[in-house]
Design a protein around this motif. Structure first.
Motif, PDB file in Angstrom:
ATOM      1  N   LYS A  36     111.617 -42.501  64.675  1.00 16.79           N
ATOM      2  CA  LYS A  36     111.287 -43.472  63.641  1.00 16.79           C
ATOM      3  C   LYS A  36     110.865 -42.767  62.352  1.00 16.79           C
ATOM      4  CE  LYS A  36     108.685 -47.646  62.730  1.00 16.79           C
ATOM      5  NZ  LYS A  36     107.734 -48.627  63.222  1.00 16.79           N
ATOM      6  N   SER A  37     110.041 -41.743  62.464  1.00 18.31           N
ATOM      7  CA  SER A  37     109.618 -40.980  61.283  1.00 18.31           C
ATOM      8  C   SER A  37     110.809 -40.289  60.630  1.00 18.31           C
ATOM      9  CB  SER A  37     108.581 -39.931  61.665  1.00 18.31           C
ATOM     10  OG  SER A  37     107.414 -40.539  62.133  1.00 18.31           O
ATOM     11  N   LEU A  38     111.713 -39.786  61.458  1.00 16.28           N
ATOM     12  CA  LEU A  38     112.908 -39.138  60.932  1.00 16.28           C
ATOM     13  C   LEU A  38     113.764 -40.144  60.163  1.00 16.28           C
ATOM     14  CD1 LEU A  38     114.954 -36.846  60.629  1.00 16.28           C
ATOM     15  CD2 LEU A  38     115.798 -37.398  62.907  1.00 16.28           C
ATOM     16  N   ASN A  39     113.949 -41.322  60.721  1.00 13.85           N
ATOM     17  CA  ASN A  39     114.771 -42.331  60.054  1.00 13.85           C
ATOM     18  C   ASN A  39     114.159 -42.782  58.733  1.00 13.85           C
ATOM     19  OD1 ASN A  39     116.748 -42.302  62.005  1.00 13.85           O
ATOM     20  ND2 ASN A  39     115.812 -43.939  63.197  1.00 13.85           N
ATOM     21  N   ILE A  40     112.848 -42.949  58.696  1.00 15.57           N
ATOM     22  CA  ILE A  40     112.175 -43.347  57.459  1.00 15.57           C
ATOM     23  C   ILE A  40     112.307 -42.254  56.404  1.00 15.57           C
ATOM     24  CG2 ILE A  40     109.911 -43.822  56.423  1.00 15.57           C
ATOM     25  CD1 ILE A  40     109.209 -45.243  59.095  1.00 15.57           C
ATOM     26  N   THR A  41     112.064 -41.018  56.797  1.00 16.00           N
ATOM     27  CA  THR A  41     112.185 -39.884  55.868  1.00 16.00           C
ATOM     28  C   THR A  41     113.615 -39.755  55.361  1.00 16.00           C
ATOM     29  OG1 THR A  41     110.422 -38.756  57.065  1.00 16.00           O
ATOM     30  CG2 THR A  41     111.757 -37.421  55.578  1.00 16.00           C
ATOM     31  N   HIS A  42     114.564 -39.937  56.254  1.00 21.88           N
ATOM     32  CA  HIS A  42     115.975 -39.825  55.874  1.00 21.88           C
ATOM     33  C   HIS A  42     116.359 -40.918  54.868  1.00 21.88           C
ATOM     34  CE1 HIS A  42     120.295 -38.891  57.436  1.00 21.88           C
ATOM     35  NE2 HIS A  42     120.145 -38.635  56.165  1.00 21.88           N
ATOM     36  N   MET A  43     115.849 -42.133  55.049  1.00 19.54           N
ATOM     37  CA  MET A  43     116.151 -43.206  54.106  1.00 19.54           C
ATOM     38  C   MET A  43     115.517 -42.942  52.732  1.00 19.54           C
ATOM     39  SD  MET A  43     118.240 -45.121  55.551  1.00 19.54           S
ATOM     40  CE  MET A  43     118.325 -46.484  54.436  1.00 19.54           C
ATOM     41  N   ILE A  44     114.300 -42.421  52.720  1.00 22.06           N
ATOM     42  CA  ILE A  44     113.664 -42.062  51.445  1.00 22.06           C
ATOM     43  C   ILE A  44     114.447 -40.936  50.769  1.00 22.06           C
ATOM     44  CG2 ILE A  44     111.574 -41.126  50.372  1.00 22.06           C
ATOM     45  CD1 ILE A  44     109.992 -42.535  52.642  1.00 22.06           C
ATOM     46  N   LEU A  45     114.913 -39.983  51.565  1.00 17.21           N
ATOM     47  CA  LEU A  45     115.727 -38.887  51.026  1.00 17.21           C
ATOM     48  C   LEU A  45     117.009 -39.426  50.406  1.00 17.21           C
ATOM     49  CD1 LEU A  45     116.358 -35.896  50.608  1.00 17.21           C
ATOM     50  CD2 LEU A  45     117.199 -35.825  52.960  1.00 17.21           C
ATOM     51  N   ARG A  46     117.632 -40.396  51.053  1.00 14.77           N
ATOM     52  CA  ARG A  46     118.848 -40.999  50.493  1.00 14.77           C
ATOM     53  C   ARG A  46     118.564 -41.660  49.144  1.00 14.77           C
ATOM     54  NH1 ARG A  46     120.927 -43.318  56.247  1.00 14.77           N
ATOM     55  NH2 ARG A  46     122.143 -41.478  56.832  1.00 14.77           N
ATOM     56  N   LEU A  47     117.407 -42.275  49.004  1.00 14.51           N
ATOM     57  CA  LEU A  47     117.017 -42.848  47.719  1.00 14.51           C
ATOM     58  C   LEU A  47     116.895 -41.749  46.665  1.00 14.51           C
ATOM     59  CD1 LEU A  47     116.066 -45.341  46.079  1.00 14.51           C
ATOM     60  CD2 LEU A  47     113.752 -44.802  46.871  1.00 14.51           C
ATOM     61  N   PHE A  48     116.328 -40.616  47.056  1.00 13.32           N
ATOM     62  CA  PHE A  48     116.198 -39.507  46.103  1.00 13.32           C
ATOM     63  C   PHE A  48     117.540 -38.868  45.785  1.00 13.32           C
ATOM     64  CE2 PHE A  48     111.723 -40.009  46.379  1.00 13.32           C
ATOM     65  CZ  PHE A  48     111.268 -39.520  45.166  1.00 13.32           C
ATOM     66  N   TYR A  49     118.522 -38.927  46.696  1.00 12.26           N
ATOM     67  CA  TYR A  49     119.877 -38.492  46.354  1.00 12.26           C
ATOM     68  C   TYR A  49     120.373 -39.294  45.156  1.00 12.26           C
ATOM     69  CZ  TYR A  49     120.469 -36.359  51.058  1.00 12.26           C
ATOM     70  OH  TYR A  49     120.367 -35.615  52.195  1.00 12.26           O
ATOM     71  N   VAL A  50     120.132 -40.592  45.179  1.00  6.35           N
ATOM     72  CA  VAL A  50     120.554 -41.459  44.080  1.00  6.35           C
ATOM     73  C   VAL A  50     119.825 -41.066  42.794  1.00  6.35           C
ATOM     74  CG1 VAL A  50     120.610 -43.841  43.221  1.00  6.35           C
ATOM     75  CG2 VAL A  50     121.160 -43.356  45.618  1.00  6.35           C
ATOM     76  N   PHE A  51     118.517 -40.835  42.885  1.00  7.86           N
ATOM     77  CA  PHE A  51     117.753 -40.422  41.701  1.00  7.86           C
ATOM     78  C   PHE A  51     118.271 -39.097  41.131  1.00  7.86           C
ATOM     79  CE2 PHE A  51     113.743 -42.748  43.379  1.00  7.86           C
ATOM     80  CZ  PHE A  51     114.235 -43.955  42.919  1.00  7.86           C
ATOM     81  N   VAL A  52     118.518 -38.134  42.006  1.00  2.00           N
ATOM     82  CA  VAL A  52     119.028 -36.833  41.563  1.00  2.00           C
ATOM     83  C   VAL A  52     120.376 -37.026  40.869  1.00  2.00           C
ATOM     84  CG1 VAL A  52     119.914 -34.597  42.332  1.00  2.00           C
ATOM     85  CG2 VAL A  52     117.790 -35.469  43.276  1.00  2.00           C
ATOM     86  N   PHE A  53     121.250 -37.809  41.484  1.00  2.90           N
ATOM     87  CA  PHE A  53     122.570 -38.039  40.894  1.00  2.90           C
ATOM     88  C   PHE A  53     122.459 -38.723  39.540  1.00  2.90           C
ATOM     89  CE2 PHE A  53     126.224 -40.846  40.242  1.00  2.90           C
ATOM     90  CZ  PHE A  53     127.201 -39.880  40.078  1.00  2.90           C
ATOM     91  N   LEU A  54     121.657 -39.771  39.455  1.00  2.00           N
ATOM     92  CA  LEU A  54     121.550 -40.515  38.191  1.00  2.00           C
ATOM     93  C   LEU A  54     120.936 -39.676  37.074  1.00  2.00           C
ATOM     94  CD1 LEU A  54     120.508 -44.091  39.365  1.00  2.00           C
ATOM     95  CD2 LEU A  54     122.728 -43.325  38.504  1.00  2.00           C
TER      96      LEU A  54
END
Length: 127
Positions: A36-54
């Motif tokens: 569960k912690s891994l999935n939450i961290t991974h989803m937050i990381l995916r959000l930061f992928y978007v921030f990095v890209f933008l």
């Protein structure tokens, strides 16, 4: 709002530093049993992928006229870094080998940092 996004290299640096930290945290969590912690961290990381890209895209749009080729290559290699970070985590979550993805990730990360430091807006370590 536009000036913060278009002119702020520090915002871009902050987003990719946080993304790298989250990636390392997710790597550590992938070795444990707490999915569960891994999935939450991974989803937050995916959000930061978007921030990095933008933030990177905004910097590219504002500054690509300085050196179109290097900025374009850095954009493409940055996308490869994001893709390899994601593929590495997904493969590790599934328990599969990620050796090829690790190699591509490390090489792309070295390339994107080198190109970023060579650009006029970067730090001039290699001048």
């Amino acid at each position: 709002m536009e000036s913060v996004l278009f002119y702020n290299t520090h915002l871009h640096i902050t987003t990719w530093v946080i993304a790298i930290i989250l990636f390392l945290v997710a790597l550590g969590l992938s070795r444990g049993q707490n999915k569960k912690s891994l999935n939450i961290t991974h989803m937050i990381l995916r959000l930061f992928y978007v921030f990095v890209f933008l933030t990177g895209l905004f910097l590219f749009m504002k500054n690509h006229a300085i050196n179109e080729m290097l900025y374009g290559i850095k954009l493409l290699v940055g996308l490869i870094v994001i893709g390899m970070m994601e593929m590495t985590l997904v493969r590790l979550k599934k328990g599969k080998s990620a050796t090829v993805y690790w190699i591509i990730l490390i090489l792309a990360l070295i390339a994107v940092f080198y190109i970023g430091f060579k650009l006029p807006l970067g730090f001039h370590f290699f001048s």
